[in-house]
Design a protein around this motif. Structure first.
Motif, PDB file in Angstrom:
ATOM      1  N   SER A 118       0.814  -1.219   0.000  1.00 52.33           N
ATOM      2  CA  SER A 118       0.000   0.000   0.000  1.00 52.33           C
ATOM      3  C   SER A 118       0.849   1.273   0.000  1.00 52.33           C
ATOM      4  O   SER A 118       0.424   2.297  -0.526  1.00 52.33           O
ATOM      5  N   GLY A 119       2.057   1.208   0.559  1.00 53.29           N
ATOM      6  CA  GLY A 119       2.913   2.389   0.604  1.00 53.29           C
ATOM      7  C   GLY A 119       3.726   2.632  -0.652  1.00 53.29           C
ATOM      8  O   GLY A 119       4.415   3.646  -0.773  1.00 53.29           O
ATOM      9  N   THR A 120       3.643   1.713  -1.596  1.00 50.62           N
ATOM     10  CA  THR A 120       4.432   1.813  -2.828  1.00 50.62           C
ATOM     11  C   THR A 120       3.601   2.393  -3.960  1.00 50.62           C
ATOM     12  O   THR A 120       2.467   1.992  -4.179  1.00 50.62           O
ATOM     13  N   ARG A 121       4.200   3.343  -4.674  1.00 53.38           N
ATOM     14  CA  ARG A 121       3.587   3.870  -5.897  1.00 53.38           C
ATOM     15  C   ARG A 121       4.387   3.330  -7.081  1.00 53.38           C
ATOM     16  O   ARG A 121       5.593   3.103  -6.966  1.00 53.38           O
ATOM     17  N   THR A 122       3.726   3.136  -8.208  1.00 48.66           N
ATOM     18  CA  THR A 122       4.454   2.649  -9.390  1.00 48.66           C
ATOM     19  C   THR A 122       5.534   3.651  -9.786  1.00 48.66           C
ATOM     20  O   THR A 122       6.583   3.257 -10.291  1.00 48.66           O
ATOM     21  N   ARG A 123       5.309   4.913  -9.530  1.00 50.54           N
ATOM     22  CA  ARG A 123       6.311   5.944  -9.818  1.00 50.54           C
ATOM     23  C   ARG A 123       7.599   5.686  -9.014  1.00 50.54           C
ATOM     24  O   ARG A 123       8.704   5.878  -9.504  1.00 50.54           O
ATOM     25  N   ASP A 124       7.439   5.225  -7.751  1.00 53.46           N
ATOM     26  CA  ASP A 124       8.610   4.907  -6.913  1.00 53.46           C
ATOM     27  C   ASP A 124       9.435   3.795  -7.558  1.00 53.46           C
ATOM     28  O   ASP A 124      10.674   3.845  -7.561  1.00 53.46           O
ATOM     29  N   ILE A 125       8.741   2.801  -8.081  1.00 60.28           N
ATOM     30  CA  ILE A 125       9.424   1.658  -8.705  1.00 60.28           C
ATOM     31  C   ILE A 125      10.133   2.097  -9.981  1.00 60.28           C
ATOM     32  O   ILE A 125      11.286   1.723 -10.222  1.00 60.28           O
ATOM     33  N   ALA A 126       9.453   2.906 -10.787  1.00 59.40           N
ATOM     34  CA  ALA A 126      10.057   3.399 -12.030  1.00 59.40           C
ATOM     35  C   ALA A 126      11.320   4.198 -11.726  1.00 59.40           C
ATOM     36  O   ALA A 126      12.359   4.013 -12.388  1.00 59.40           O
ATOM     37  N   GLU A 127      11.254   5.059 -10.710  1.00 59.48           N
ATOM     38  CA  GLU A 127      12.435   5.856 -10.332  1.00 59.48           C
ATOM     39  C   GLU A 127      13.571   4.953  -9.867  1.00 59.48           C
ATOM     40  O   GLU A 127      14.731   5.147 -10.239  1.00 59.48           O
ATOM     41  N   GLU A 128      13.256   3.956  -9.053  1.00 61.45           N
ATOM     42  CA  GLU A 128      14.270   3.018  -8.559  1.00 61.45           C
ATOM     43  C   GLU A 128      14.906   2.237  -9.704  1.00 61.45           C
ATOM     44  O   GLU A 128      16.107   1.961  -9.691  1.00 61.45           O
ATOM     45  N   ALA A 129      14.102   1.892 -10.711  1.00 64.16           N
ATOM     46  CA  ALA A 129      14.606   1.124 -11.867  1.00 64.16           C
ATOM     47  C   ALA A 129      15.323   2.017 -12.875  1.00 64.16           C
ATOM     48  O   ALA A 129      15.999   1.512 -13.783  1.00 64.16           O
ATOM     49  N   GLY A 130      15.180   3.338 -12.742  1.00 60.31           N
ATOM     50  CA  GLY A 130      15.817   4.256 -13.675  1.00 60.31           C
ATOM     51  C   GLY A 130      15.130   4.297 -15.036  1.00 60.31           C
ATOM     52  O   GLY A 130      15.784   4.480 -16.071  1.00 60.31           O
ATOM     53  N   ILE A 131      13.813   4.110 -15.024  1.00 63.96           N
ATOM     54  CA  ILE A 131      13.035   4.138 -16.261  1.00 63.96           C
ATOM     55  C   ILE A 131      11.850   5.081 -16.095  1.00 63.96           C
ATOM     56  O   ILE A 131      11.562   5.515 -14.973  1.00 63.96           O
ATOM     57  N   ASN A 132      11.152   5.363 -17.193  1.00 64.28           N
ATOM     58  CA  ASN A 132       9.963   6.209 -17.057  1.00 64.28           C
ATOM     59  C   ASN A 132       8.742   5.347 -16.738  1.00 64.28           C
ATOM     60  O   ASN A 132       8.740   4.144 -16.959  1.00 64.28           O
ATOM     61  N   LEU A 133       7.715   6.002 -16.240  1.00 69.50           N
ATOM     62  CA  LEU A 133       6.511   5.310 -15.786  1.00 69.50           C
ATOM     63  C   LEU A 133       5.798   4.596 -16.931  1.00 69.50           C
ATOM     64  O   LEU A 133       5.273   3.493 -16.755  1.00 69.50           O
ATOM     65  N   ALA A 134       5.816   5.175 -18.113  1.00 68.53           N
ATOM     66  CA  ALA A 134       5.154   4.553 -19.272  1.00 68.53           C
ATOM     67  C   ALA A 134       5.791   3.201 -19.600  1.00 68.53           C
ATOM     68  O   ALA A 134       5.093   2.236 -19.934  1.00 68.53           O
ATOM     69  N   LEU A 135       7.113   3.115 -19.481  1.00 64.78           N
ATOM     70  CA  LEU A 135       7.807   1.849 -19.767  1.00 64.78           C
ATOM     71  C   LEU A 135       7.455   0.793 -18.719  1.00 64.78           C
ATOM     72  O   LEU A 135       7.227  -0.373 -19.053  1.00 64.78           O
ATOM     73  N   LEU A 136       7.374   1.199 -17.470  1.00 63.75           N
ATOM     74  CA  LEU A 136       6.971   0.260 -16.421  1.00 63.75           C
ATOM     75  C   LEU A 136       5.559  -0.265 -16.700  1.00 63.75           C
ATOM     76  O   LEU A 136       5.311  -1.463 -16.605  1.00 63.75           O
TER      77      LEU A 136
END
Length: 198
Positions: free
Chosen positions: A26-44
């Motif tokens: 619940s505390g995770t946003r997909t944006r957080d994951i994209a930033e951690e992976a070094g990619i943009n949100l659309a690619l995720l």
């Protein structure tokens, strides 16, 4: 393998694993994951349509990591009960030393009513029919074998669950905890064998 050699999907899964473990679902946003992976949100979103699908994939990997390596040990008919205890203990401590937050993450998912853990690893089928359970019943026919199994799991897993408590009260630093874990690696199999032989 360095990060340049990883596929985009692998980068996303590694990043998601880290962020989900730190922040929970619940505390995770997909944006957080994209930033951690070094990619943009659309690619995720291209690779994983929803946060739920990504979490499900990460959860499968975590459960297999926590339990998957133990199953071949408990189902092996060629090893003695004592050898199984030694092998399972060493394997668990190695896995948990490298992944100390793994038990909290997996246990929090298993207790959810919506958990799909049984489809990933059929615990009942594997454990109830395992050669390990048969060996325990032969050694201690008057005691439910799950007592030994739960004692083993609690003695190996709980120190990692309790580590934040130990550290928040300044009872152990990282080096002291690592030494403590190394001692338990030897002591836990010895304690379980003593219980089985008493």
């Amino acid at each position: 393998m360095n990060t340049e050699e990883l596929s985009t999907e692998d980068k996303i899964l590694i990043a998601a694993s880290k962020v989900f473990t730190e922040k929970g679902f619940s505390g995770t946003r997909t944006r957080d994951i994209a930033e951690e992976a070094g990619i943009n949100l659309a690619l995720l979103n291209y690779y994983f349509r929803t946060k739920e699908k990504l979490f499900e994939q990460v959860m499968k990997v975590k459960i297999v990591l926590l339990f998957g390596q133990i199953i071949p040990i408990v189902t092996n008919e060629k090893t003695s009960l004592d050898e199984k205890i030694d092998l399972a203990s060493a394997k668990y401590f190695d896995i948990l030393t490298k992944n100390p937050n793994l038990p909290i993450f997996v246990l929090s998912e298993i207790q959810k009513k919506t958990s799909d853990v049984k489809s990933i690893l059929p615990f009942e089928k594997v454990l109830n029919n395992s050669y390990l359970m048969k060996q325990i019943k032969e050694r201690k026919p008057d005691v439910n074998p799950f007592h030994f199994l739960l004692n083993f799991l609690s003695m190996t897993v709980f120190p990692f669950l309790g580590k934040p408590i130990l550290q928040s009260f300044d009872l152990m630093n990282d080096d002291e905890f690592q030494k403590f874990v190394e001692e338990r690696k030897t002591m836990v199999p010895m304690w379980i064998k003593m219980m089985l032989n008493s």
